[in-house]
Design an enzyme around this catalytic site. Structure first.
Site, PDB file in Angstrom:
ATOM      1  N   CYS A  13       1.019  -1.303   0.070  1.00  0.00           N
ATOM      2  CA  CYS A  13       0.061  -0.016   0.054  1.00  0.00           C
ATOM      3  C   CYS A  13       0.980   1.253   0.045  1.00  0.00           C
ATOM      4  O   CYS A  13       1.967   1.400   0.644  1.00  0.00           O
ATOM      5  CB  CYS A  13      -0.757   0.052   1.296  1.00  0.00           C
ATOM      6  SG  CYS A  13      -2.225  -1.121   1.122  1.00  0.00           S
ATOM      7  N   PRO A  14       0.452   2.341  -0.440  1.00  0.00           N
ATOM      8  CA  PRO A  14      -0.926   2.322  -1.422  1.00  0.00           C
ATOM      9  C   PRO A  14      -0.727   2.214  -3.050  1.00  0.00           C
ATOM     10  O   PRO A  14      -1.603   2.687  -3.713  1.00  0.00           O
ATOM     11  CB  PRO A  14      -1.155   3.876  -1.139  1.00  0.00           C
ATOM     12  CG  PRO A  14       0.163   4.518  -1.134  1.00  0.00           C
ATOM     13  CD  PRO A  14       1.281   3.517  -0.682  1.00  0.00           C
TER      14      PRO A  14
END
Lengths: 75, 405
Positions: A13-14
Site C-alpha cells: 500500500c498504497p
C-alpha cells in the site's frame, strides 16, 4: 465490455490503490478491472475505495494470501 | 447491456460470513454438502469490530474478535467451504432450487441460509452523513481509540456497547463525554459496567440528551447535544463521536419475500426455519433475545444441522415418496402403540400389492409429512405419477387400501 488485469503482486500500500484508480480512468462503463494483490492492506483499501465509488466489487482468494479484486465500472 | 452472469450450483449458499454464517458453514461442510459462503466485506462480521471478547467459552484469557473469527474461517475452509467476497444483489427463494445473484454470478442451491447480520444504527442528526466513518463519526472503539490518544471524544448511548467501549476509550482519550437519553443515573447497560463507568474519573455524562447536529470543516470538530427536557443546546468540542445505539438488520433484499418483524428481523422457528421451505436464517439477522458470538454459534450450528436434514429428506422425498409408479407411504408417530402395531399390516401389504411401500416416522421430523401436505397422523398416502392421489386417514384395513388402488 473489456476485462483488464492489473498485476499488483508484491506491491505494498498504497501502490495497488493508486494503480487501480489510474487504470479505472481509462475504462468504460461496464468494463471490468481485475486487481491482483498479495498485501492484506490492499485487500481492504482497494475494495473500500471501489465500493465508495459505487462500483460492483468481488474479492476472490485465489491462493493462500493472494487475491483478485474484481471491480465493475458502473458509472 | 448487462454482463452475462455465470451460473454455479451448490447444495447450500450461506449469505453472510459472521459467527453464525461461519458456524453454519462448518456444519454444512462437515456434512459433506457443497457449500458456498458469500460475504460482502471482510469475513468475520460484527465480532471483528470488538477488541476483546471475554465471554466466549474456551478462551479463559480472552480473545480478539478478529483472531477468533479467523479461527472460525480456517475451520470452515478445512471442511471445504468456498468463499466469495461480494454483495448479494437479489434472491429468488421460492421453488426447489433457490437462486442467489451477485454482480458476476447466479448461484443455484437447494438451501439458502441467511446470516446477513446487521449494521450500526445512526442518530439521524443534522450533518451526520458528512462525517461518517473516517471523518469523525465512528462505530468501533477498537478501530479508532488509538487515533484519539489525549483527545476529547463523545459517546452516544448507554447500552452495554456504549458504556463498555466508552470505558475502553478512557485508556486513550483525555476525556470521554457520554450522551445518555435517560434521567441522571439511569443507563441501559449492565450494573457492573455502569458502576465502573460512574467511578471512572475520565468519564462525564450528559443526561437527558440527544445529538442535535454535527459541526466541522473537513473533519468533525463539534458535537451539539440537546437537552430533551429544556431544549438547551450543549456544544462539545470533540475529535470523534462514537455512536453505540443499536443495530439494524441487513434484510432489505429479503423484504416481501421472507417473513420478518416490524423492525426487519427475520422470524425463525427454534430450528432456524423461515416461512419458506429450504430457507433458514441464523444469528443477528433473526429476531432473538441475546445477540452474542456464543448465541450466533448456537444458531449457526442448528441452521447447518437442519440444512443437512432438509437436503437428506428432499432426496428421500423425491426418490422414494413422490414416485412415478404407485407408492404407499404410511405416516405415523412411533411413540403411539396402535400406530406401531399397524406396521405389520403394512409389511403384509408389501407382498400383496404392486406398489412401493414407505414407512415415515414423524417423531423426529414432520418434514416429509409437511411436503405431502399431511397434518393428521396416522394415515396412508397414495402417490402415483408424482401426485398425491389419496390420503386414507387413520389405520385402514388392507381391504380398505386395496379398494382405493
Amino acid at each position: 465490455m473489456k476485462e483488464v488485469v492489473l498485476d499488483c503482486f508484491g506491491e505494498a500500500c498504497p501502490v495497488p490503490l493508486v494503480k487501480a484508480e489510474k487504470a479505472m480512468v481509462d475504462l468504460e462503463v461496464g468494463d471490468l478491472l481485475i486487481v491482483q494483490i498479495d498485501h492484506s492492506c490492499a485487500m481492504k483499501n482497494v475494495p473500500e475505495w471501489a465500493r465508495g465509488q459505487g462500483y460492483n466489487v468481488e474479492i476472490e482468494e485465489i491462493e493462500d494470501g493472494e487475491w483478485e479484486v474484481f471491480i465493475e465500472k458502473t458509472k | 447491456m448487462p454482463r452475462e452472469k455465470k451460473v454455479e450450483q451448490y447444495d447450500v449458499v450461506i449469505i453472510g460470513g459472521g459467527a453464525a454464517g461461519l458456524t453454519a458453514g462448518i456444519y454444512c461442510g462437515r456434512a459433506r454438502l457443497n457449500t458456498l459462503l458469500i460475504e460482502k466485506a471482510l469475513v468475520g462480521g460484527l465480532a471483528t469490530y470488538t477488541n476483546e471478547i471475554e465471554n466466549y467459552p474456551g478462551f479463559p484469557e480472552g480473545t480478539t474478535g478478529l483472531g477468533l473469527m479467523k479461527l472460525f474461517q480456517e475451520q470452515a475452509k478445512k471442511f471445504d467451504v468456498k468463499f466469495k467476497g461480494t454483495d448479494v444483489q437479489k434472491v429468488h427463494l421460492d421453488g426447489e432450487i433457490k437462486k442467489v445473484e451477485t454482480f458476476r454470478n447466479i448461484f443455484e442451491a437447494k438451501v439458502v441460509i441467511i446470516a446477513a447480520g446487521g449494521r450500526p444504527r445512526t442518530t439521524g442528526a443534522e450533518n451526520e452523513d458528512i462525517f461518517l466513518y473516517d471523518k469523525g463519526i465512528s462505530f468501533c472503539a477498537t478501530c479508532d481509540a488509538a487515533a484519539n490518544t489525549d483527545k476529547v471524544v463523545v459517546v452516544i448511548g448507554s447500552g452495554d456497547a456504549a458504556i463498555e467501549e466508552g470505558t475502553f476509550l478512557t485508556k486513550f482519550a483525555s476525556k470521554v463525554i457520554v450522551s445518555v437519553l435517560h434521567d441522571e443515573g439511569i443507563m441501559d447497560c449492565n450494573e457492573i459496567a455502569k458502576e465502573a463507568a460512574l467511578r471512572n474519573p475520565k468519564m462525564e455524562f450528559v443526561w437527558n440528551s440527544v445529538v442535535e447536529r454535527f459541526e466541522g470543516e473537513d473533519h468533525l470538530e463539534r458535537v451539539v447535544l440537546k437537552n430533551i427536557k429544556t431544549d438547551e443546546l450543549i456544544p462539545i468540542e470533540a475529535d470523534t463521536c462514537f455512536e453505540f445505539i443499536g443495530y439494524l438488520p441487513n434484510t432489505d433484499i429479503f423484504k416481501g419475500i421472507v417473513d420478518m418483524t416490524d423492525r426487519g428481523y427475520i422470524n425463525v422457528t427454534r430450528n432456524m426455519e423461515t416461512n419458506i421451505q429450504g430457507v433458514f436464517a441464523c444469528g443477528d439477522v433473526t429476531e432473538k433475545y441475546l445477540k452474542q458470538v456464543a448465541t450466533a454459534v448456537g444458531d449457526g450450528a442448528i441452521a447447518g444441522f437442519a440444512t443437512e436434514k432438509y437436503i437428506a429428506e428432499s432426496e428421500i422425498f423425491e426418490e422414494q415418496i413422490l414416485t412415478e409408479e404407485l407408492s404407499l407411504s404410511y405416516i405415523y408417530n412411533a411413540i403411539d402403540g396402535d400406530s406401531r402395531a399397524y406396521l405389520t399390516t403394512m409389511e403384509k401389504l408389501e407382498d400383496e400389492v404392486e406398489a412401493k411401500i414407505n414407512i415415515v416416522d414423524v417423531y423426529k421430523s414432520t418434514g416429509i409429512a409437511d411436503r405431502l401436505g399431511v397434518k393428521e397422523y396416522p394415515c396412508v398416502v397414495v402417490v402415483k405419477d408424482k401426485k398425491v392421489v389419496e390420503v386414507i386417514k387413520g389405520l385402514p384395513s388392507k381391504e380398505d387400501i386395496q379398494s382405493k388402488l
